[in-house]
Design a protein around this motif. Structure first.
Motif, PDB file in Angstrom:
ATOM      1  N   HIS A 287       3.764  -0.508 -15.561  1.00 39.48           N
ATOM      2  CA  HIS A 287       3.564  -1.914 -14.850  1.00 39.48           C
ATOM      3  C   HIS A 287       4.335  -1.709 -13.551  1.00 39.48           C
ATOM      4  CE1 HIS A 287       5.463  -5.816 -13.837  1.00 39.48           C
ATOM      5  NE2 HIS A 287       4.419  -6.139 -13.910  1.00 39.48           N
ATOM      6  N   PHE A 288       3.516  -2.165 -12.471  1.00 41.97           N
ATOM      7  CA  PHE A 288       4.269  -2.518 -11.273  1.00 41.97           C
ATOM      8  C   PHE A 288       3.825  -3.485 -10.716  1.00 41.97           C
ATOM      9  CE2 PHE A 288       0.478   0.071 -10.237  1.00 41.97           C
ATOM     10  CZ  PHE A 288      -0.066  -0.448  -9.033  1.00 41.97           C
ATOM     11  N   VAL A 289       4.300  -4.069  -9.497  1.00 36.83           N
ATOM     12  CA  VAL A 289       3.927  -5.475  -8.768  1.00 36.83           C
ATOM     13  C   VAL A 289       3.654  -5.084  -7.106  1.00 36.83           C
ATOM     14  CG1 VAL A 289       4.365  -7.810  -8.175  1.00 36.83           C
ATOM     15  CG2 VAL A 289       5.226  -6.976 -10.437  1.00 36.83           C
ATOM     16  N   ASP A 290       2.302  -5.250  -6.886  1.00 38.95           N
ATOM     17  CA  ASP A 290       2.162  -5.101  -5.487  1.00 38.95           C
ATOM     18  C   ASP A 290       2.157  -6.589  -4.685  1.00 38.95           C
ATOM     19  OD1 ASP A 290       1.096  -3.816  -2.992  1.00 38.95           O
ATOM     20  OD2 ASP A 290      -0.707  -4.873  -3.448  1.00 38.95           O
TER      21      ASP A 290
ATOM     22  N   TYR B 114       0.883  -1.267   0.067  1.00 40.28           N
ATOM     23  CA  TYR B 114       0.001  -0.001   0.239  1.00 40.28           C
ATOM     24  C   TYR B 114       1.072   1.161   0.149  1.00 40.28           C
ATOM     25  CZ  TYR B 114      -4.061  -2.998   0.936  1.00 40.28           C
ATOM     26  OH  TYR B 114      -5.014  -3.981   0.831  1.00 40.28           O
ATOM     27  N   ASP B 115       1.750   1.403  -0.910  1.00 38.88           N
ATOM     28  CA  ASP B 115       2.793   2.329  -1.192  1.00 38.88           C
ATOM     29  C   ASP B 115       2.046   3.564  -1.865  1.00 38.88           C
ATOM     30  OD1 ASP B 115       2.754   1.509  -3.667  1.00 38.88           O
ATOM     31  OD2 ASP B 115       5.048   0.857  -3.505  1.00 38.88           O
ATOM     32  N   THR B 116       2.582   4.651  -2.277  1.00 37.82           N
ATOM     33  CA  THR B 116       1.881   5.807  -3.142  1.00 37.82           C
ATOM     34  C   THR B 116       1.396   5.145  -4.473  1.00 37.82           C
ATOM     35  OG1 THR B 116       3.299   7.126  -1.918  1.00 37.82           O
ATOM     36  CG2 THR B 116       2.322   7.855  -3.985  1.00 37.82           C
ATOM     37  N   GLN B 117       2.285   4.487  -5.206  1.00 35.45           N
ATOM     38  CA  GLN B 117       1.976   3.759  -6.462  1.00 35.45           C
ATOM     39  C   GLN B 117       0.792   2.988  -6.267  1.00 35.45           C
ATOM     40  OE1 GLN B 117       4.507   2.333  -9.960  1.00 35.45           O
ATOM     41  NE2 GLN B 117       4.706   1.203  -8.242  1.00 35.45           N
ATOM     42  N   PHE B 118       0.444   1.909  -5.367  1.00 36.33           N
ATOM     43  CA  PHE B 118      -0.633   1.384  -5.382  1.00 36.33           C
ATOM     44  C   PHE B 118      -1.988   2.169  -4.716  1.00 36.33           C
ATOM     45  CE2 PHE B 118      -3.433  -1.332  -2.795  1.00 36.33           C
ATOM     46  CZ  PHE B 118      -3.833  -2.475  -3.865  1.00 36.33           C
TER      47      PHE B 118
ATOM     48  N   ASP C 187       1.744 -12.386  -6.072  1.00 36.25           N
ATOM     49  CA  ASP C 187       2.443 -11.038  -6.549  1.00 36.25           C
ATOM     50  C   ASP C 187       1.504 -10.639  -7.539  1.00 36.25           C
ATOM     51  OD1 ASP C 187       4.701 -11.253  -4.990  1.00 36.25           O
ATOM     52  OD2 ASP C 187       5.587 -12.787  -6.395  1.00 36.25           O
ATOM     53  N   MET C 188       0.718  -9.393  -7.488  1.00 38.12           N
ATOM     54  CA  MET C 188      -0.108  -9.030  -8.168  1.00 38.12           C
ATOM     55  C   MET C 188       0.431  -8.017  -9.162  1.00 38.12           C
ATOM     56  SD  MET C 188      -3.659  -9.819  -8.445  1.00 38.12           S
ATOM     57  CE  MET C 188      -4.119 -10.080  -6.926  1.00 38.12           C
ATOM     58  N   HIS C 189       0.176  -8.460 -10.409  1.00 39.17           N
ATOM     59  CA  HIS C 189       0.778  -7.523 -11.626  1.00 39.17           C
ATOM     60  C   HIS C 189      -0.280  -6.537 -12.052  1.00 39.17           C
ATOM     61  CE1 HIS C 189       4.785  -9.842 -12.188  1.00 39.17           C
ATOM     62  NE2 HIS C 189       4.034 -10.640 -11.430  1.00 39.17           N
TER      63      HIS C 189
END
Length: 241
Positions: free
Chosen positions: A193-196, A2-6, A178-180
């Motif tokens: 693209h990022f991975v949470d 739950y960082d800024t990107q997410f 690992d949610m892409h």
């Protein structure tokens, strides 16, 4: 987690996939059933404040979350007079009590283990008024967990297209994925693209029951809410303060 990107994509995804208004109505109905005179509500793990947005017309609401980026989103959508606290659910102290405390969307699943679950439930119980009610939506119980589920969805909201995909796996006593995410924004250059990484504890039903009981509460797991998770509703055990 739950960082800024997410946090930037959270509402676009979850407000499309889930009916927050209906879920808030469930919280309010359970609260009224078990604490008819309830006037105050604390949402532990409030995220971007979407439940609070729907509940503030019925209760004087307060939110608490560990993630500052998520709270920043909540502040954007809620009036300035709604208190929002950055704190750890295991050890917060707000100096007051509430008629209703809820912790929804499996926020307790992100705890580290059974001792953390006990600490979190005990902390919430300490903030509960004598006639109050604690409402907790657990993550999938260990005895119901199968693993291997593929999670995938595509949404379009506010001109932004988001696709996500990941496959859940079992890692000891935890579930992980690992949610892409693929994000395309108007006027953007290509697809981002990022991975949470999601990592949730697989607590047993007994672990939940024992945590509530140790905190002086009597719980019931009701077959309501999302999927087969159910929702725990707990009130003070007779003879406890």
């Amino acid at each position: 987690m739950y960082d800024t990107q997410f946090a930037e994509v959270y509402d676009r995804v979850y407000c499309t996939l889930y009916d927050y208004a209906a879920h808030a109505r469930l919280i309010a109905d359970l609260a009224r059933e078990h604490a008819p005179e309830a006037a105050t509500l604390l949402d532990v793990g409030c995220g971007t404040g979407e439940h609070l947005r729907h509940l503030r017309g019925e209760f004087a609401v307060t939110g608490l979350d560990l993630s500052e980026p998520m709270l920043a989103r909540a502040r954007e959508k809620l009036p300035a007079d709604v208190p929002l606290h950055q704190a750890d659910m295991r050890k917060f102290d707000l100096g007051r009590s509430y008629d209703v405390i809820c912790s929804m969307y499996s926020a307790v699943g992100y705890l580290g283990g059974v001792p953390d679950l006990r600490d979190a439930v005990a902390t919430m119980a300490r903030h509960l008024t004598p006639a109050g009610v604690l409402i907790v939506e657990p993550w999938i119980l260990r005895e119901r967990w199968r693993g291997g589920q593929l999670a995938h969805a595509s949404v379009e909201r506010d001109g932004v297209t988001i696709s996500r995909m990941g496959q859940w796996r079992t890692e000891g006593d935890r579930s992980a994925v690992d949610m892409h995410y693929l994000v395309s924004e108007p006027g953007g250059e290509g697809v981002r693209h990022f991975v949470d990484r999601e990592d949730l504890a697989l607590f047993s039903g007994d672990a939940y029951e024992e945590a509530f009981t140790a905190a002086g509460l009597t719980p019931r797991l009701l077959p309501v809410g999302r999927g087969d998770r159910g929702v725990y509703v707990a009130t003070r055990t007779a003879g406890t303060a």
